[in-house]
Every structure is written in structure tokens, then in C-alpha cells.
Design an enzyme around this catalytic site. Structure first.
Site, mmCIF file in Angstrom:
data_model
loop_
_atom_site.group_PDB
_atom_site.id
_atom_site.type_symbol
_atom_site.label_atom_id
_atom_site.label_comp_id
_atom_site.label_asym_id
_atom_site.label_seq_id
_atom_site.Cartn_x
_atom_site.Cartn_y
_atom_site.Cartn_z
ATOM 1 N N LYS A 164 12.670 -3.030 52.342
ATOM 2 C CA LYS A 164 11.604 -3.250 51.350
ATOM 3 C C LYS A 164 10.559 -2.133 51.446
ATOM 4 O O LYS A 164 10.112 -1.599 50.425
ATOM 5 C CB LYS A 164 10.942 -4.617 51.561
ATOM 6 C CG LYS A 164 11.858 -5.799 51.253
ATOM 7 C CD LYS A 164 12.219 -5.866 49.790
ATOM 8 C CE LYS A 164 13.169 -6.992 49.463
ATOM 9 N NZ LYS A 164 13.709 -6.942 48.111
ATOM 10 N N TYR B 233 15.795 -5.795 57.231
ATOM 11 C CA TYR B 233 15.506 -6.289 55.876
ATOM 12 C C TYR B 233 14.122 -5.799 55.420
ATOM 13 O O TYR B 233 13.970 -5.230 54.334
ATOM 14 C CB TYR B 233 15.571 -7.822 55.844
ATOM 15 C CG TYR B 233 14.912 -8.422 54.622
ATOM 16 C CD1 TYR B 233 15.461 -8.238 53.353
ATOM 17 C CD2 TYR B 233 13.715 -9.149 54.724
ATOM 18 C CE1 TYR B 233 14.842 -8.769 52.224
ATOM 19 C CE2 TYR B 233 13.092 -9.673 53.609
ATOM 20 C CZ TYR B 233 13.657 -9.481 52.363
ATOM 21 O OH TYR B 233 13.032 -9.994 51.247
ATOM 22 N N SER C 103 8.105 -7.893 49.774
ATOM 23 C CA SER C 103 7.928 -9.085 50.599
ATOM 24 C C SER C 103 6.739 -8.902 51.532
ATOM 25 O O SER C 103 6.446 -7.782 51.968
ATOM 26 C CB SER C 103 9.190 -9.277 51.443
ATOM 27 O OG SER C 103 8.952 -10.190 52.478
HETATM 28 P P1 NAD Z 1 18.633 -14.592 46.132
HETATM 29 O O1 NAD Z 1 19.602 -14.145 47.158
HETATM 30 O O2 NAD Z 1 18.637 -16.004 45.713
HETATM 31 O O3 NAD Z 1 18.760 -13.685 44.816
HETATM 32 C C1 NAD Z 1 19.159 -12.339 44.867
HETATM 33 C C2 NAD Z 1 20.300 -12.171 43.866
HETATM 34 O O4 NAD Z 1 20.722 -10.817 43.892
HETATM 35 C C3 NAD Z 1 21.513 -13.031 44.196
HETATM 36 O O5 NAD Z 1 21.888 -13.783 43.046
HETATM 37 C C4 NAD Z 1 22.598 -12.023 44.587
HETATM 38 O O6 NAD Z 1 23.878 -12.473 44.193
HETATM 39 C C5 NAD Z 1 22.142 -10.780 43.856
HETATM 40 N N1 NAD Z 1 22.539 -9.505 44.477
HETATM 41 C C6 NAD Z 1 22.376 -9.110 45.761
HETATM 42 N N2 NAD Z 1 22.869 -7.870 45.925
HETATM 43 C C7 NAD Z 1 23.334 -7.464 44.715
HETATM 44 C C8 NAD Z 1 23.966 -6.286 44.242
HETATM 45 N N3 NAD Z 1 24.238 -5.250 45.048
HETATM 46 N N4 NAD Z 1 24.305 -6.206 42.933
HETATM 47 C C9 NAD Z 1 24.060 -7.226 42.085
HETATM 48 N N5 NAD Z 1 23.480 -8.384 42.494
HETATM 49 C C10 NAD Z 1 23.122 -8.495 43.791
HETATM 50 O O7 NAD Z 1 17.167 -14.175 46.657
HETATM 51 P P2 NAD Z 1 15.740 -14.608 46.115
HETATM 52 O O8 NAD Z 1 15.136 -15.519 47.097
HETATM 53 O O9 NAD Z 1 15.833 -14.995 44.710
HETATM 54 O O10 NAD Z 1 14.988 -13.212 46.267
HETATM 55 C C11 NAD Z 1 14.883 -12.311 45.182
HETATM 56 C C12 NAD Z 1 14.240 -11.032 45.686
HETATM 57 O O11 NAD Z 1 12.966 -11.345 46.246
HETATM 58 C C13 NAD Z 1 15.023 -10.342 46.783
HETATM 59 O O12 NAD Z 1 14.920 -8.936 46.592
HETATM 60 C C14 NAD Z 1 14.307 -10.756 48.043
HETATM 61 O O13 NAD Z 1 14.450 -9.787 49.051
HETATM 62 C C15 NAD Z 1 12.872 -10.857 47.566
HETATM 63 N N6 NAD Z 1 12.042 -11.774 48.366
HETATM 64 C C16 NAD Z 1 12.461 -13.064 48.567
HETATM 65 C C17 NAD Z 1 11.695 -13.907 49.353
HETATM 66 C C18 NAD Z 1 12.124 -15.325 49.611
HETATM 67 O O14 NAD Z 1 11.620 -15.926 50.549
HETATM 68 N N7 NAD Z 1 13.029 -15.900 48.837
HETATM 69 C C19 NAD Z 1 10.484 -13.455 49.920
HETATM 70 C C20 NAD Z 1 10.095 -12.157 49.677
HETATM 71 C C21 NAD Z 1 10.871 -11.321 48.889
HETATM 72 N N1 UFG Z 2 10.412 -22.960 60.939
HETATM 73 C C1 UFG Z 2 10.673 -24.031 61.762
HETATM 74 N N2 UFG Z 2 11.928 -24.569 61.725
HETATM 75 C C2 UFG Z 2 12.905 -24.120 60.908
HETATM 76 C C3 UFG Z 2 12.620 -23.014 60.063
HETATM 77 C C4 UFG Z 2 11.363 -22.455 60.116
HETATM 78 O O1 UFG Z 2 9.820 -24.476 62.519
HETATM 79 O O2 UFG Z 2 14.031 -24.647 60.931
HETATM 80 C C5 UFG Z 2 9.074 -22.363 60.992
HETATM 81 C C6 UFG Z 2 9.116 -20.897 61.367
HETATM 82 O O3 UFG Z 2 9.146 -20.752 62.754
HETATM 83 C C7 UFG Z 2 7.841 -20.383 60.719
HETATM 84 C C8 UFG Z 2 7.680 -21.266 59.469
HETATM 85 O O4 UFG Z 2 8.506 -22.406 59.697
HETATM 86 O O5 UFG Z 2 6.771 -20.608 61.574
HETATM 87 C C9 UFG Z 2 8.146 -20.583 58.204
HETATM 88 O O6 UFG Z 2 9.441 -20.056 58.418
HETATM 89 P P1 UFG Z 2 10.351 -19.497 57.234
HETATM 90 O O7 UFG Z 2 11.612 -19.030 57.864
HETATM 91 O O8 UFG Z 2 10.435 -20.491 56.150
HETATM 92 O O9 UFG Z 2 9.497 -18.276 56.661
HETATM 93 P P2 UFG Z 2 9.046 -16.907 57.366
HETATM 94 O O10 UFG Z 2 7.583 -16.775 57.099
HETATM 95 O O11 UFG Z 2 9.470 -16.812 58.747
HETATM 96 O O12 UFG Z 2 9.884 -15.821 56.554
HETATM 97 C C10 UFG Z 2 9.921 -15.843 55.139
HETATM 98 C C11 UFG Z 2 11.231 -15.203 54.671
HETATM 99 C C12 UFG Z 2 11.221 -13.730 54.879
HETATM 100 C C13 UFG Z 2 10.002 -13.129 54.264
HETATM 101 C C14 UFG Z 2 8.758 -13.776 54.804
HETATM 102 C C15 UFG Z 2 7.573 -13.243 54.072
HETATM 103 O O13 UFG Z 2 12.333 -15.729 55.391
HETATM 104 O O14 UFG Z 2 12.338 -13.175 54.222
HETATM 105 O O15 UFG Z 2 8.824 -15.185 54.593
HETATM 106 O O16 UFG Z 2 6.412 -13.627 54.720
HETATM 107 F F1 UFG Z 2 9.963 -11.810 54.555
#
Ligand code: NAD
Ligand code: UFG
Length: 338
Positions: free
Chosen positions: A152, A148, A124
Site C-alpha cells: 500500500k 501487505y 489502509s
Molecule cells: P476483497 O478481497 O473483498 O476485495 C478485493 C477484490 O479484488 C476481490 O473481489 C478479489 O477477487 C479482487 N482481486 C484481487 N486481486 C485481483 C487481481 N489481480 N485482478 C482482479 N481482481 C483482483 O477486499 P476488500 O476488503 O473489499 O478490500 C478492498 C480494498 O481495500 C483492497 O485493496 C484492500 O487492501 C483495501 N483495504 C481493505 C481493508 C479491510 O479491512 N477490508 C482495510 C484497508 C484497506
Molecule cells: N482480535 C481479537 N480476536 C480475533 C480477531 C481480532 O481479539 O479473533 C482483536 C485484534 O487483536 C485487534 C482487534 O481485534 O486488537 C482488531 O483486529 P482486526 O484483525 O479486526 O483489525 P486490525 O486493526 O488488526 O487490522 C485491520 C485489517 C488490516 C488493516 C488494518 C487497518 O486486518 O488489513 O485493520 O488499520 F490494515
């Protein structure tokens, strides 16, 4: 290729499974459903006409995970499974370290044992913490600011050490910026449990009437309109990035790291305007104080992925909002339980 996808029923995993199946790869999904629903499996079949093999298994259950390696042979693994809520990780650090680190260790041990040596890992942008400047390149130092993000960064370190110890491993660490959007079918999308923490699903739930109004955290940043800037990337572009990373691993590169974003910063207000255009609705909002821990401006330098993976995000913020709206309006309450 025959691929093991951990977390393959989650938001990014499910979109990646669609692209993999459409590209004629075979997929085995492992997910414990802690943050996803089994109905995603039916939706995947509706979109692709294929039903992936699915095991409801927790990565913490080493014995069951091992069985999935005995039953099938894999050309590679994409590891999405993990807990991902920043705020919750501050409240429950031990659960986050246990799930994300131990789950990954079990997976890596099984890969080593059964000689599966190609891995794509979901990292991430939050590993960078508050960046010294933007755009952020892959060689910026890592300063995660919450448990979190620490998980990572720690997993990245484990992967670096593994790659040094065993040259037959090929590992792509993908640092995602802000994934949003949904598949154009409207059948799969982001379905957070409870009140969304992130901007895009919050706006979508306001639009569909589940939430009354958006609070915009901070309108006094030094940006175009005072609101914070992020690099939003369409989840389907991101999914395609995983296929490109798998292709790269077939060239035996060792360990490689890529930012996956668009390289373009979008403000909160710009996102709201784009969503209003996509939905034809007005999104009620108020300005609220800055959210603690937020960085003002965050966007990626993505030329490394473009050069080495031949990958580039193609979808605009308007595409992302149109696709979110299609998903959310067709599924106002998210996925049904079954
Ligand atoms: P998500 O929660 O939708 O998907 C993760 C999946 O993993 C879920 O279906 C959950 O049930 C499963 N899971 C969690 N722990 C588990 C375990 N111990 N065993 C088996 N299954 C398990 O999340 P996502 O948004 O699809 O994110 C996928 C990956 O990308 C994650 O590792 C997350 O940290 C990373 N990531 C997500 C974002 C984002 O904004 N969505 C940003 C950066 C990185
Ligand atoms: N924001 C609002 N109102 C809301 C939610 C968010 O104004 O209700 C603003 C936040 O303050 C921020 C922007 O929208 O300025 C984006 O916020 P997000 O929560 O959508 O995204 P972030 O960049 O804060 O964080 C996300 C994921 C993290 C990941 C990161 C990677 O939540 O898990 O992106 O850059 F690590």
C-alpha cells in the site's frame, strides 16, 4: 459518470457499487474472483435493480485489461483489487508484491494510454504502522510493518510520482481504518475465506454457530477495559466516501490523501457487547495473549475528509453490529458458489 471498478465484487467494492448505481452512475466491474463470488453480481442487481457490466479479468493480464479500456470510456477508476490478508502477506510476500504492485502498474499504464485521469485508490491505515500518538492525521509518517502494508505504501509512492510527472492526473488516496458492517438489505456483506482473521467476521461466525468461541487477543493494554482499540467504520459510510472523493476529483485537485474512519475508538469488549445487543445472543469468549504486531490503540483524525470532501461517517457501532448480524444470520455460510 461511467466508472471502472477493479475488485468490484469484493467486500468494500460491492458496497460501493451499490451506492454508485443508486446515484445513477454507470459501472464496469473487473474482478478475477480470487477473493469473491460471482453470486455477488446477482445480489447487486437485487438491491439496485441494475446489472453492472462485469468482466472476469486478472489485472495481471495486461492484454485483457487493455481490452476493457478499448470497449468502454471512463470518467474515472476506483481501484479496490488487491490481496489484503496481513498474515498471508508475511508467508507469501512475492505473491503480494506481484499482485498488488504489478496489477496497479498495469492499471495505471492503461489509464495513461487511454487518457483516463481520475483515480480513487484503496489504501489502509496499516501504512502508519505503530503510530507515535492518536488520533492519526494524514501527515503522520508511514511505517508499514508487513508486506501487505508495504504494497500500500509503495503504491502510494508510485501514485505520488505519477501525479508529479503528469499534472492531468487527479488521484484520491483513501486510507481506510477498520471497515465492518454490511448493507442494510442483508444481501451483501463480508464473506472471508476460511477462518476469519479479523474481529467482526470472527464474532459473526461465533454468533451463527460456525465457530465455538472468540479469543480476545490481549486484556492487559492500557485502555478502558484492557482490550485493544480500533476505529471501526461502517462499510456503507466508507462506500459513500468514495463518491465524495470522485466529486472532489472533478475539481482537479491533483493528488489528495484522506483518512476514512469515524475518529472514535472502540475496544474489543465494547464491540462484543454491541454485537450481543444486536443479536440477542451471548458471545462466548476467552482472553488470549496479545497478537504479535498488534497496536494497542488506533483511531483516525477525520476532519480533513469532513472539511474537503464534505463527508463524515454517520453510523454507530450498534448500527454496524446490527447490519453484520442481519447479513450473517441470513447467509450463515456466506455467499453460495452459484
Ligand atoms: P476483497 O478481497 O473483498 O476485495 C478485493 C477484490 O479484488 C476481490 O473481489 C478479489 O477477487 C479482487 N482481486 C484481487 N486481486 C485481483 C487481481 N489481480 N485482478 C482482479 N481482481 C483482483 O477486499 P476488500 O476488503 O473489499 O478490500 C478492498 C480494498 O481495500 C483492497 O485493496 C484492500 O487492501 C483495501 N483495504 C481493505 C481493508 C479491510 O479491512 N477490508 C482495510 C484497508 C484497506
Ligand atoms: N482480535 C481479537 N480476536 C480475533 C480477531 C481480532 O481479539 O479473533 C482483536 C485484534 O487483536 C485487534 C482487534 O481485534 O486488537 C482488531 O483486529 P482486526 O484483525 O479486526 O483489525 P486490525 O486493526 O488488526 O487490522 C485491520 C485489517 C488490516 C488493516 C488494518 C487497518 O486486518 O488489513 O485493520 O488499520 F490494515
Amino acid at each position: 459518470m461511467q466508472l471502472l471498478i477493479t475488485g468490484g465484487l469484493g467486500y468494500i467494492g460491492s458496497h460501493t457499487v451499490v451506492e454508485l448505481l443508486n446515484n445513477n452512475h454507470e459501472v464496469v466491474i473487473v474482478d478475477n474472483l480470487i477473493n469473491s463470488k460471482i453470486t455477488v453480481l446477482d445480489r447487486l442487481q437485487k438491491i439496485t435493480g441494475k446489472k453492472p457490466v462485469f468482466y472476469q479479468i486478472d489485472l495481471l493480464d495486461k492484454t485483457k485489461l487493455d481490452e476493457v479500456f478499448v470497449k468502454h470510456q471512463y470518467d474515472g477508476v476506483i481501484h479496490f483489487a488487491g490481496l489484503k490478508a496481513v498474515g498471508e502477506s508475511v508467508q507469501k510476500p512475492l505473491a503480494y508484491y506481484h499482485n498488488n504492485l504489478t496489477g496497479t502498474l498495469h492499471l495505471l499504464q492503461a489509464m495513461q494510454k487511454y487518457s483516463v485521469k481520475n483515480l480513487v485508490f484503496s489504501s489502509s491505515a496499516c501504512v502508519y504502522g505503530l503510530p507515535a500518538s492518536v488520533p492519526i492525521t494524514e501527515n503522520f509518517s508511514l511505517h508499514p510493518e508487513n508486506p501487505y502494508g508495504q504494497t500500500k505504501a509503495m503504491i502510494e509512492q508510485i501514485l505520488q510520482d505519477l501525479a508529479v510527472s503528469n499534472k492531468s492526473f487527479n488521484i484520491a488516496i483513501l486510507r481506510y481504518f477498520n471497515p465492518i458492517g454490511a448493507h442494510t438489505s442483508g444481501l451483501i456483506g463480508e464473506d472471508p475465506q476460511g477462518i476469519p482473521n479479523n474481529l467482526a467476521p470472527f464474532v459473526a461466525q461465533v454468533a451463527v454457530g460456525r465457530l465455538a468461541k472468540l479469543s480476545i487477543f490481549g486484556n492487559d493494554y492500557e485502555t478502558v477495559d484492557g482490550t485493544a482499540i480500533r476505529d471501526y467504520i461502517h462499510v456503507v459510510d466508507l462506500a459513500i466516501g468514495h463518491i465524495k472523493a470522485l466529486e472532489k476529483l472533478n475539481q482537479n485537485p491533483g493528488l489528495v490523501v484522506y483518512n476514512l474512519g469515524t475518529g472514535k475508538g472502540i475496544s474489543v469488549l465494547e464491540m462484543v457487547k454491541s454485537f450481543e445487543k444486536a443479536s440477542g445472543l451471548t458471545i462466548p469468549y476467552v482472553f488470549a495473549p496479545r497478537r504479535p504486531g498488534d497496536v494497542p490503540v488506533n483511531y483516525a483524525e477525520c476532519s480533513k475528509a469532513e472539511k474537503e470532501l464534505n463527508w463524515k461517517a454517520t453510523k454507530s457501532i450498534d448500527d454496524m453490529c446490527a447490519d453484520i448480524w442481519r447479513w450473517q444470520s441470513q447467509n450463515p455460510n456466506g455467499y453460495p458458489d452459484k
